[in-house]
Design an enzyme around this catalytic site. Sequence first.
Site, mmCIF file in Angstrom:
data_model
loop_
_atom_site.group_PDB
_atom_site.id
_atom_site.type_symbol
_atom_site.label_atom_id
_atom_site.label_comp_id
_atom_site.label_asym_id
_atom_site.label_seq_id
_atom_site.Cartn_x
_atom_site.Cartn_y
_atom_site.Cartn_z
ATOM 1 N N GLY A 155 0.900 -0.985 0.109
ATOM 2 C CA GLY A 155 -0.181 0.128 -0.159
ATOM 3 C C GLY A 155 0.934 1.232 0.036
ATOM 4 C CG HIS A 175 5.401 5.028 -4.642
ATOM 5 N ND1 HIS A 175 5.707 4.254 -5.992
ATOM 6 C CD2 HIS A 175 5.840 4.525 -3.647
ATOM 7 C CE1 HIS A 175 6.734 3.245 -5.344
ATOM 8 N NE2 HIS A 175 6.781 3.276 -4.194
ATOM 9 C CG HIS A 216 3.024 0.843 -5.437
ATOM 10 N ND1 HIS A 216 3.353 1.688 -4.305
ATOM 11 C CD2 HIS A 216 3.725 -0.332 -4.615
ATOM 12 C CE1 HIS A 216 4.232 1.334 -3.353
ATOM 13 N NE2 HIS A 216 4.203 0.216 -3.542
ATOM 14 C CE LYS A 242 13.252 1.684 -4.121
ATOM 15 N NZ LYS A 242 13.039 0.912 -3.080
ATOM 16 C CG ASP A 243 11.728 -3.807 -3.436
ATOM 17 O OD1 ASP A 243 12.312 -3.510 -2.490
ATOM 18 O OD2 ASP A 243 10.722 -3.300 -3.995
HETATM 19 P P1 AMP Z 1 6.102 -2.551 -1.484
HETATM 20 O O1 AMP Z 1 4.709 -1.947 -1.388
HETATM 21 O O2 AMP Z 1 6.990 -1.738 -1.275
HETATM 22 O O3 AMP Z 1 6.104 -4.096 -0.919
HETATM 23 O O4 AMP Z 1 6.235 -2.702 -3.124
HETATM 24 C C1 AMP Z 1 5.257 -3.209 -3.976
HETATM 25 C C2 AMP Z 1 5.847 -3.765 -5.197
HETATM 26 O O5 AMP Z 1 6.046 -2.349 -5.990
HETATM 27 C C3 AMP Z 1 7.058 -4.489 -5.355
HETATM 28 O O6 AMP Z 1 7.152 -5.287 -6.407
HETATM 29 C C4 AMP Z 1 8.083 -3.280 -5.424
HETATM 30 O O7 AMP Z 1 9.294 -3.657 -5.977
HETATM 31 C C5 AMP Z 1 7.366 -2.370 -6.489
HETATM 32 N N1 AMP Z 1 8.005 -0.959 -6.177
HETATM 33 C C6 AMP Z 1 8.221 -0.463 -5.224
HETATM 34 N N2 AMP Z 1 8.834 0.895 -5.602
HETATM 35 C C7 AMP Z 1 8.835 0.919 -6.815
HETATM 36 C C8 AMP Z 1 9.501 1.866 -7.615
HETATM 37 N N3 AMP Z 1 10.042 3.130 -7.479
HETATM 38 N N4 AMP Z 1 9.572 1.498 -9.242
HETATM 39 C C9 AMP Z 1 9.128 0.245 -9.547
HETATM 40 N N5 AMP Z 1 8.552 -0.724 -8.659
HETATM 41 C C10 AMP Z 1 8.490 -0.359 -7.407
#
Ligand code: AMP
Length: 290
Positions: A31, A34, A37, A155-156
């Site tokens: 959640g 941005h 996501h 990113k991850d």
């Molecule tokens: P999170 O909510 O941080 O667990 O991220 C959810 C998904 O969004 C994961 O697959 C992340 O790698 C991806 N994500 C987070 N930040 C970015 C970004 N800046 N660019 C692309 N994907 C992202």
Amino acid sequence: MSLQVITLTKDLKSIRDTLSKKDIGLVPTMGNLHQGHISLIEMSLNENPITFVTIFVNPKQFGPNEDLKKYPRTLEDDLNSIRKINQKYKKQIFVFAPTSIKEIYPDNFSSTIKVDGITNILCGKSRPTHFDGVTTVVYKLFSLIKPLKSYFGEKDYQQLLVIKKMTTDLDLEIDIIPGKIIRDTDGLALSSRNQFLNPDQKKQALILPTTLQSIKEQVLKYKCWKESKEIVKQIIQDTINKNPDWDYLEIYNSDRLTPPEDQTVNFILLGAFKIGSTRLIDNLLFKLKI
Ligand code: AMP
């Protein structure tokens, strides 16, 4: 088409029973959405008749002294962002946003999915239980939603490879689709954790993308890793020595996350950097021209 919010696992299961696997793309998130996501959600909307977005701040992937409590929870804004992007696509979207942790981990939950090897380096060193938490929740979401494709950000990058490994090892028959890193205009990779930074700290955080970029340029000055490795390793070591806030700064073969070999062509530079109590990660993929 519509957006439907599901908060209970039993409702998710009965809705899922009415759908076909080949129609479903899944974007797992914690959640506070941005553009990073949203870019993954758009990939799924482009490629699948039905998209599931999950919004769950997964306690199992946070260490005891990490930022679980203060992790931003902004469900209404997130739903509005998804509705807004879907005005363009007009597809069916289900958002699974469990209201209680027990929807995912009932009281008697006692299983862990663990991928070995690749989880012991980089983020796995300073966050030893992190990837077990990630693979356990993602496996559970895969089991509940049974998607054909699932989308993860570069990113991850380590997480992306860990999920790919889990999917291959366990024959899950789900395509893991990577999405490019989305950055702010100044180069900082978007992250829900950026909002913990004040304007000064945001400027400091640019050390991540600028350092990765300048090391990449060093590598590209040479024909092969055999020629560049000594100097590049020294630059990396000097950079870390100069600033104790580096958690890690490393270069790997991007296909396997193993140390580059003399003839490696596909590289990735990865860094983790602490700014106050906030830890940010970033990476840069690049190829040697041969
Ligand atoms: P999170 O909510 O941080 O667990 O991220 C959810 C998904 O969004 C994961 O697959 C992340 O790698 C991806 N994500 C987070 N930040 C970015 C970004 N800046 N660019 C692309 N994907 C992202």
